[in-house]
Design an enzyme around this catalytic site. Structure first.
Site, short mmCIF file in Angstrom:
data_model
loop_
_atom_site.label_atom_id
_atom_site.label_comp_id
_atom_site.label_asym_id
_atom_site.label_seq_id
_atom_site.Cartn_x
_atom_site.Cartn_y
_atom_site.Cartn_z
N GLU A 73 38.12 76.92 -25.48
CA GLU A 73 38.53 75.60 -25.98
C GLU A 73 38.24 74.50 -24.97
O GLU A 73 38.00 73.35 -25.35
CB GLU A 73 40.03 75.62 -26.33
CG GLU A 73 40.37 76.46 -27.57
CD GLU A 73 40.62 77.93 -27.23
OE1 GLU A 73 40.35 78.35 -26.08
OE2 GLU A 73 41.07 78.66 -28.13
N PHE A 110 55.32 83.20 -32.19
CA PHE A 110 54.03 83.67 -31.68
C PHE A 110 53.04 82.50 -31.58
O PHE A 110 52.84 81.77 -32.53
CB PHE A 110 53.48 84.76 -32.60
CG PHE A 110 52.12 85.26 -32.18
CD1 PHE A 110 51.95 85.96 -31.00
CD2 PHE A 110 50.99 84.99 -32.94
CE1 PHE A 110 50.70 86.39 -30.60
CE2 PHE A 110 49.73 85.42 -32.55
CZ PHE A 110 49.60 86.13 -31.37
N GLN A 111 52.45 82.35 -30.42
CA GLN A 111 51.49 81.28 -30.12
C GLN A 111 52.05 79.88 -30.37
O GLN A 111 51.33 78.98 -30.77
CB GLN A 111 50.18 81.49 -30.89
CG GLN A 111 49.43 82.74 -30.41
CD GLN A 111 47.98 82.79 -30.82
OE1 GLN A 111 47.61 82.28 -31.87
NE2 GLN A 111 47.15 83.43 -30.01
N LYS A 120 51.30 74.66 -39.69
CA LYS A 120 50.52 75.44 -40.65
C LYS A 120 50.99 75.18 -42.09
O LYS A 120 50.18 75.13 -43.02
CB LYS A 120 50.62 76.93 -40.31
CG LYS A 120 49.52 77.76 -40.94
CD LYS A 120 49.46 79.14 -40.35
CE LYS A 120 48.35 79.96 -41.00
NZ LYS A 120 48.29 81.33 -40.46
N MET A 122 31.16 71.15 -1.52
CA MET A 122 31.90 69.97 -1.08
C MET A 122 33.12 70.38 -0.26
O MET A 122 33.44 69.75 0.76
CB MET A 122 32.31 69.12 -2.28
CG MET A 122 32.89 67.77 -1.91
SD MET A 122 31.74 66.78 -0.94
CE MET A 122 30.97 65.79 -2.21
#
Lengths: 176, 577
Positions: B67, B129-130, B179, B492
């Site tokens: 993502e 969940f999630q 949802k 760096m």
């Protein structure tokens, strides 16, 4: 520019949306500024909320904070004022054993002199409400502490400014 | 009947259609002109993906491999096209994986709309969940965010999201949709957002402040301009060029402002900041009027604030009122969009040329050239330098490529030495300094401008942070050119360790895999260059390729980027070695 810390009252007019408190408080959090008190209520304009926040900081800091607050999409306008520019109050509640009310004459005198209101009395306890400046509430707290306070709570500051705020005109201009 | 009322009437007269929330989301995206979006499916966003399947001839969904890649790709898309980039993810880990890209977009003012699925509304707050509180998590790094729990809210909220993301000072917006709201049916109608009462995207420009700015500029003996991305975001390139051409003022850029005018412009005096050019850094502390246009005085630009341009009157052209006096006190603040402000300014300016003053910049450039640039671009020692790779890319691309750089030494080298002939050609992670940015951002950039050559310049460290996006490149046939400057170090950090931590190279040396095999595993043509004599041919082969191409250049292990303003030092204390 004043570089001394002062107490400032911030008034923020906002849309009444979930999550905005998070956004506003995060601005103070990330700059590690402690909020002395915070109150959110309806305002004089229908559908517009008003935050009243008390902080101690320099004028330079508060100007930057106001800029960050006004950047938030749902903030209509933010103002800051010194104590001298506002009329402000806090409110406190004291829960005390009822026996004391009847047995201690001094408590009755304290209540009378402080202009506190008795909200309720029952067999076990009574509740006092006191509105006023912070020092008045603190004085009452000190006087009552001698006798024992079962519970104490104090609200955030609420304030109105002595000078008018132009918020209504701003909203009118948007609607035109 | 006025136009507004007619539009409102037309909207109300539109037939309503009963559709699901998820179809409404896709229809809203179409109404906003979205034809490409980047994302990753999962449980809580599946109804939307199901609709995307139905609409795949109208909206192209790019499956990134993570993502974070979706947000950086959306950023790359937005930065080169000027349009809103769109990224999509499921709830929980999908949503939290977007955060780095969102934070990057926020600090670099990139317009982006992220849509996340969320658990059904009756499960909110139950540690389902999630489930994560993505609205809470993303609050400090979004311009605006909102959670939708009812399908009927979708059109208005998405319209607001696009309006907020692209207007004023652009930024990322996150919309979280439960949802059940995706499944719920409602009567759909869409109307673009045209204003929000609490939000004023562009502050009014006060003509008096423009006049005050013009007076200061006209009377200046040693004026200097620093421009930032505000010139590009405000589409003010022409107006900006007209102002400097008329006034003859030496003009330097922040890395976010790079490419607004061509590198070769005679008044372009280079980059300011920690690894910027010597002259504009030193002379910031000599100019009498400092004119900041669409830049925010980032600490990487100013160094020690107490010693920054204290001798100068400061004029700040800025769209965001909160930036005025935030870091540097201004004498004149001109609020508004750069294009409109500069349009107002131009006729008030006297024609001028500051030849003597400009010569000081040229003299210091000559000094920097001898000390630093010559060895970077025309090295005589054996090891390949990062600078000569950039020089070769400039030659082969004729300065027309869009350069997408990651974060580190190679980024500073890319910004210093890449030639930009076109605006919106420098795509990098400026404010957040996000390693892993370039590979996915290059995908988005190429998809937004397929006609342009897009070259990603990446270090071996940052490359491995999002290396999985090679899969996206392969699947999408995105013809990006990837150049990894491999010094087997986190260069760096190693440079800082060398200069400020007594060469204690704690955890900066990298044992790298065979990058060529990895690229070929993704069916991407690849070549490794280790010798100077092979460089030109390899770059030429890469540029000639019609497909994605991976070029690894093994550069000197312990090369440093100079000039350098040490952290916390004054810009005039810039070091050349």
């Amino acid at each position: 520019m004043d570089i001394e810390n002062k107490t400032y009252t911030i008034s923020i007019y906002t849309e009444n949306n979930i999550g905005l408190l998070n956004r506003v408080s995060a601005i103070f959090q990330r700059r590690r500024i402690n909020i002395e008190s915070l109150n959110i209520s309806v305002s004089e304009i229908e559908g517009v909320s008003r935050f009243t926040i008390v902080v101690e900081m320099t004028e330079d800091q508060i100007k930057k904070i106001i800029g960050q607050i006004e950047k938030q999409i749902e903030v209509i306008k933010a103002y800051y004022h010194t104590d001298e520019e506002t009329i402000y109050q806090e409110s406190a509640m004291f829960k005390i054993k009822s026996d004391l009310l009847f047995e201690e004459r001094e408590i009755q005198n304290i209540i009378k002199e402080s202009n506190a209101q008795i909200v309720t009395v029952n067999r076990d306890f009574f509740v006092l409400e006191k509105s006023g400046r912070r020092h008045e509430i603190e004085l009452l707290h000190r006087e009552l502490s001698v006798f024992g306070i079962l519970q104490f709570t104090r609200s955030g500051r609420i304030a109105v400014t002595k000078e008018p705020m132009q918020i209504s005109q701003m909203l009118k201009a948007f609607n035109q | 009947m006025d136009t507004q009322t007619i539009k409102q009437k037309q909207y109300l007269e539109q037939p309503k259609e009963r559709i699901s929330g998820s179809e409404a989301i896709v229809r809203c995206l179409l109404a906003e002109g979205v034809d490409i979006l980047y994302g990753y499916p999962g449980g809580a966003i599946m109804p939307v993906y199901d609709e995307l399947f139905k609409y795949q001839d109208k909206i192209h969904h790019v499956l990134t491999r993570h993502e974070q890649g979706a947000t950086h790709a959306a950023q790359g898309y937005a930065r080169i096209s000027g349009k809103v980039g769109v990224a999509m993810a499921t709830s929980g880990p999908g949503a939290t994986n977007l955060i780095t890209g969102i934070a990057d977009a926020q600090i670099d003012s990139t317009p982006m709309v992220c849509i996340t699925g969320q658990v059904p509304s009756h499960l909110l707050g139950s540690d389902a969940f999630q489930e994560t509180d993505i609205v809470g998590i993303s609050t400090p790094v979004t311009k605006w965010n909102h959670q939708i729990t009812k399908a009927s809210e979708i059109p208005e909220v998405i319209a607001k999201a696009f309006y907020i993301a692209k207007s004023g000072r652009p930024g990322p917006v996150l919309i979280d949709i439960t949802k059940d709201a995706q499944f719920e049916e409602f009567d759909f109608q869409y109307k673009k957002c045209e204003g929000i009462r609490s939000y004023k995207p562009i502050p009014e420009t006060n003509i008096e402040s423009v006049k005050a700015a013009a007076e200061l500029i006209n009377n200046a003996k040693k004026p200097m301009i620093i421009w930032g991305q505000g010139v590009i975001l405000g589409k003010a390139e022409e107006e900006f060029k007209a102002v400097i051409d008329k006034t003859g003022i030496p003009s330097a850029w922040t890395i976010m402002g790079a490419s607004a005018i061509p590198t070769s412009h005679p008044l372009n005096i280079g980059m300011v900041g920690m690894h910027g050019n010597y002259a504009p850094n030193v002379l910031t502390n000599e100019c009498d009027v400092l004119i900041a246009i669409g830049m925010r005085f980032d600490d990487r630009v100013t160094g020690k604030l107490d010693e920054y341009a204290t001798q100068a009157k400061v004029i700040h052209f800025e769209i965001d009122p909160a930036e005025i006096d935030k870091n540097v006190k201004t004498d004149v603040a001109v609020l508004g969009n750069a294009k409109e402000s500069l349009e107002l300014l131009l006729p008030l300016l006297n024609k001028n040329s500051h030849q003597e003053w400009l010569q000081k910049f040229k003299d210091l450039y000559a000094f920097e050239f001898e000390k630093v640039i010559k060895d970077d671009l025309h090295p005589t020692k054996e090891g390949l330098t990062m600078g000569e790779v950039l020089k070769e890319i400039n030659i082969q691309s004729k300065g027309k490529a869009a350069i997408v750089s990651d974060v580190g030494q190679h980024q500073m080298i890319a910004c210093r030495y890449a030639e930009f002939n076109e605006t919106k050609s420098n795509i990098t992670s400026g404010g957040l300094g996000t390693m892993g940015f370039a590979l996915p951002a290059a995908i988005g950039a190429k998809m937004a401008a397929p006609e342009r050559e897009v070259v990603a310049i990446i270090g071996d460290g940052g490359y491995q942070m999002t290396i999985q996006e090679l899969g996206t490149i392969f699947q999408q046939k995105a013809a990006v050119k990837i150049v990894v400057l491999n010094n087997e170090f986190l260069g760096m950090v190693r440079q800082w360790q060398q200069l400020f931590f007594d060469k204690r190279y704690a955890s900066t040396e990298m044992t790298n895999p065979d990058f060529i095999t990895i690229a070929k595993g993704y069916y991407i043509d690849a070549k490794r260059v280790t010798k100077r004599e092979d460089l030109a041919n390899a770059v030429s082969e890469m540029m000639a390729s019609k497909e994605a191409y991976f070029l690894e250049v093994c550069v000197e292990k312990e090369n440093n980027v100079f000039p350098m303003v040490p952290s916390g030092a004054s810009v005039s204390d810039i070091r050349l070695e």
